[in-house]
Design a protein around this motif. Structure first.
Motif, PDB file in Angstrom:
ATOM      1  N   ILE A 224       0.834  -1.200   0.000  1.00  0.00           N
ATOM      2  CA  ILE A 224       0.000   0.000   0.000  1.00  0.00           C
ATOM      3  C   ILE A 224       0.870   1.252   0.000  1.00  0.00           C
ATOM      4  CG2 ILE A 224      -1.733   1.296   1.283  1.00  0.00           C
ATOM      5  CD1 ILE A 224      -2.761  -1.218  -0.087  1.00  0.00           C
ATOM      6  N   ALA A 225       1.957   1.241   0.765  1.00  0.00           N
ATOM      7  CA  ALA A 225       2.868   2.395   0.772  1.00  0.00           C
ATOM      8  C   ALA A 225       3.467   2.620  -0.612  1.00  0.00           C
ATOM      9  CB  ALA A 225       3.971   2.181   1.807  1.00  0.00           C
ATOM     10  N   LEU A 226       3.808   1.547  -1.304  1.00  0.00           N
ATOM     11  CA  LEU A 226       4.343   1.692  -2.662  1.00  0.00           C
ATOM     12  C   LEU A 226       3.287   2.259  -3.599  1.00  0.00           C
ATOM     13  CD1 LEU A 226       6.694   1.244  -4.614  1.00  0.00           C
ATOM     14  CD2 LEU A 226       5.771  -1.032  -5.061  1.00  0.00           C
ATOM     15  N   PHE A 227       2.041   1.803  -3.470  1.00  0.00           N
ATOM     16  CA  PHE A 227       0.957   2.352  -4.293  1.00  0.00           C
ATOM     17  C   PHE A 227       0.841   3.857  -4.087  1.00  0.00           C
ATOM     18  CE2 PHE A 227      -1.600  -1.863  -4.444  1.00  0.00           C
ATOM     19  CZ  PHE A 227      -0.693  -2.357  -5.370  1.00  0.00           C
ATOM     20  N   TYR A 228       0.832   4.284  -2.831  1.00  0.00           N
ATOM     21  CA  TYR A 228       0.715   5.714  -2.537  1.00  0.00           C
ATOM     22  C   TYR A 228       1.926   6.478  -3.066  1.00  0.00           C
ATOM     23  CZ  TYR A 228      -3.406   5.481   0.515  1.00  0.00           C
ATOM     24  OH  TYR A 228      -4.684   5.351   1.008  1.00  0.00           O
ATOM     25  N   ALA A 229       3.126   5.948  -2.837  1.00  0.00           N
ATOM     26  CA  ALA A 229       4.339   6.656  -3.241  1.00  0.00           C
ATOM     27  C   ALA A 229       4.404   6.823  -4.760  1.00  0.00           C
ATOM     28  CB  ALA A 229       5.574   5.905  -2.730  1.00  0.00           C
ATOM     29  N   VAL A 230       4.103   5.774  -5.500  1.00  0.00           N
ATOM     30  CA  VAL A 230       4.125   5.860  -6.962  1.00  0.00           C
ATOM     31  C   VAL A 230       3.057   6.836  -7.450  1.00  0.00           C
ATOM     32  CG1 VAL A 230       3.750   4.565  -9.097  1.00  0.00           C
ATOM     33  CG2 VAL A 230       5.104   3.566  -7.252  1.00  0.00           C
ATOM     34  N   GLY A 231       1.897   6.838  -6.789  1.00  0.00           N
ATOM     35  CA  GLY A 231       0.853   7.781  -7.169  1.00  0.00           C
ATOM     36  C   GLY A 231       1.268   9.226  -6.974  1.00  0.00           C
ATOM     37  N   TYR A 232       1.888   9.535  -5.851  1.00  0.00           N
ATOM     38  CA  TYR A 232       2.356  10.902  -5.602  1.00  0.00           C
ATOM     39  C   TYR A 232       3.498  11.276  -6.542  1.00  0.00           C
ATOM     40  CZ  TYR A 232      -0.389  11.485  -1.326  1.00  0.00           C
ATOM     41  OH  TYR A 232      -1.419  11.632  -0.427  1.00  0.00           O
ATOM     42  N   TRP A 233       4.391  10.338  -6.802  1.00  0.00           N
ATOM     43  CA  TRP A 233       5.545  10.644  -7.653  1.00  0.00           C
ATOM     44  C   TRP A 233       5.115  10.911  -9.099  1.00  0.00           C
ATOM     45  CZ3 TRP A 233      10.502  11.873  -6.958  1.00  0.00           C
ATOM     46  CH2 TRP A 233      11.357  11.794  -8.047  1.00  0.00           C
ATOM     47  N   ASN A 234       4.147  10.164  -9.590  1.00  0.00           N
ATOM     48  CA  ASN A 234       3.742  10.287 -10.990  1.00  0.00           C
ATOM     49  C   ASN A 234       2.635  11.306 -11.224  1.00  0.00           C
ATOM     50  OD1 ASN A 234       5.575   8.339 -11.892  1.00  0.00           O
ATOM     51  ND2 ASN A 234       4.148   6.664 -11.519  1.00  0.00           N
ATOM     52  N   ALA A 235       2.046  11.844 -10.172  1.00  0.00           N
ATOM     53  CA  ALA A 235       0.912  12.754 -10.334  1.00  0.00           C
ATOM     54  C   ALA A 235       1.363  14.081 -10.934  1.00  0.00           C
ATOM     55  CB  ALA A 235       0.229  12.993  -8.988  1.00  0.00           C
ATOM     56  N   PHE A 236       0.645  14.525 -11.953  1.00  0.00           N
ATOM     57  CA  PHE A 236       0.932  15.834 -12.546  1.00  0.00           C
ATOM     58  C   PHE A 236      -0.346  16.636 -12.781  1.00  0.00           C
ATOM     59  CE2 PHE A 236      -0.148  13.368 -16.249  1.00  0.00           C
ATOM     60  CZ  PHE A 236      -0.776  14.262 -17.095  1.00  0.00           C
ATOM     61  N   PHE A 237      -1.507  15.949 -12.866  1.00  0.00           N
ATOM     62  CA  PHE A 237      -2.744  16.658 -13.198  1.00  0.00           C
ATOM     63  C   PHE A 237      -3.132  17.628 -12.086  1.00  0.00           C
ATOM     64  CE2 PHE A 237      -7.454  16.844 -13.564  1.00  0.00           C
ATOM     65  CZ  PHE A 237      -7.504  17.456 -14.804  1.00  0.00           C
TER      66      PHE A 237
END
Length: 315
Positions: A224-237
C-alpha cells in the motif's frame, strides 16, 4: 518396492511413480508439449524485450553525445561515444533540480500522511462494534463509485486557500478507499485471540496497533505504501490545476512540458551551444523521473506475492 492397489482392480501402481507424478503438478494439469514450452519462452522473451528495450534506448540516448545522436538519426540503439554532460546540465541547480526536490518532498510527506490516515481508518473499521462502523464503511464504498468531479474539487481546494500550496497536491488524494478496504480486510483476518490477550494484559488500541497488528502486516502495508508513493511521484494533473507558481511545480509537470510539449525549461538548460544534444537532455529528464521507482521496487517486490493477494482467496 511397495505398490498401491488400483480402485478398479487394475494393475498396481508403484508408490514411487505415484509420488513423482503428484509431487510435480496436479493430475488435471497436463504435461506441456515441446511446442507449448517454446511458445511460452518466446512470449516471455518478447514481453521482456518490450519492457527493457525502451528503457535501454532512453538511457543510452541520455548518455550519448550530439555526434552519436546525429549519426543514429534520433534515439540511439548502438552505443557510441558516451558522456554525462546531459545529467550535469539537468542537475546543475536549475528548474529540474528544484522540481526533483519538490517531488521527493511531496512523495515523502504524502505517503506518510496517507499511510497514517489509512492505517488508522482501516484498524478502526476492522474492530467489530466500533463507533459509526457501518456508516463510515458505507461512505467509503460510495466514494469508490461516485466522485464530485473536477470543478467541485477545484472550488473546494480554492475555498480552503490551498491554491499554490504543496498541500493541494497531498490532501485531495490523501486517502484511497480501495487501499483502506484492503488494509481492513487484512486486519480483520488477524487472529482475534491475540488482540483479546493483549487487552487482558492491559494494552490499549494504540499499543495493539503498533506492537501486534502492524508487525504482522508488513507485506500489505509495504504494498500500500508503494501504491501511494508511486501515485504521488507520478501525479501531474493536480499540479497543473492547483499550482500556478512555476517554482513549486513537481518533476512530472516539468517532464511533461519539456519532453512532451517541447518547451524549454527556462534558466535550467543551455542546449543552444551544440555541446549537449537537446534529445539527450530530454531523455536524461525521463531517466531521472523513472529511476526512483526502479530503485524502490526491488525492496518491496518480495511482499507483492502475499500483499496483493490479500482477500483474493478464503481460508
Amino acid at each position: 518396492m511397495s505398490v498401491t492397489e488400483n480402485v478398479n482392480g487394475a494393475a498396481p501402481v508403484p508408490e514411487e511413480r505415484l509420488r513423482a507424478r503428484t509431487s510435480t503438478r496436479p493430475p488435471w494439469d497436463e504435461e506441456p508439449t515441446v511446442a507449448g514450452k517454446g511458445l511460452k519462452g518466446l512470449a516471455l522473451v518478447l514481453i521482456c524485450a518490450a519492457v527493457l528495450v525502451p528503457l535501454y534506448t532512453v538511457l543510452l540516448t541520455s548518455l550519448s553525445t550530439q555526434s552519436t545522436i546525429t549519426r543514429a538519426g534520433g534515439l540511439v540503439l548502438v552505443p557510441g561515444e558516451l558522456t554525462l554532460d546531459a545529467y550535469r546540465q539537468v542537475l546543475s541547480g536549475g528548474v529540474v533540480t528544484r522540481a526533483v526536490l519538490v517531488s521527493v518532498g511531496i512523495t515523502t510527506v504524502g505517503t506518510a500522511v496517507s499511510m497514517f490516515v489509512s492505517v488508522l481508518g482501516a484498524y478502526g473499521l476492522s474492530r467489530p462494534g466500533s463507533y459509526g462502523h457501518r456508516t463510515i464503511l458505507f461512505t467509503l464504498l460510495i466514494t469508490m463509485f461516485f466522485g464530485a468531479g473536477m470543478i467541485p474539487t477545484y472550488l473546494l481546494v480554492s475555498n480552503l486557500g490551498l491554491i499554490d500550496s504543496y498541500w493541494s497536491l497531498i490532501l485531495p488524494t490523501a486517502v484511497s478507499a480501495f487501499n483502506v478496504l484492503l488494509l481492513r480486510g487484512f486486519f480483520t483476518g488477524i487472529d482475534a485471540s491475540l488482540i483479546d490477550s493483549a487487552r487482558i494484559d492491559g494494552a490499549g488500541d494504540w499499543r495493539i496497533l503498533t506492537l501486534i497488528v502492524l508487525p504482522m502486516s508488513k507485506a500489505v502495508t509495504a504494498v500500500i505504501a508503494l501504491f501511494y508513493a508511486v501515485g504521488y511521484w507520478n501525479a501531474f494533473f493536480q499540479a497543473t490545476l492547483y499550482i500556478n507558481d512555476s517554482t513549486k511545480q513537481p518533476l512530472q509537470v516539468v517532464l511533461r512540458s519539456f519532453v512532451l510539449q517541447g518547451v524549454d525549461v527556462p534558466g535550467a538548460l543551455d542546449v543552444g551551444s551544440g555541446q549537449v544534444a537537446s534529445l539527450a537532455v530530454q531523455m536524461a529528464v525521463v531517466v531521472i523521473a523513472i529511476v526512483p521507482v526502479l530503485l524502490v521496487y526491488p525492496f518491496v517486490q518480495k511482499h507483492f506475492s502475499s500483499g496483493v493477494m490479500i482477500g483474493a482467496v478464503k481460508g
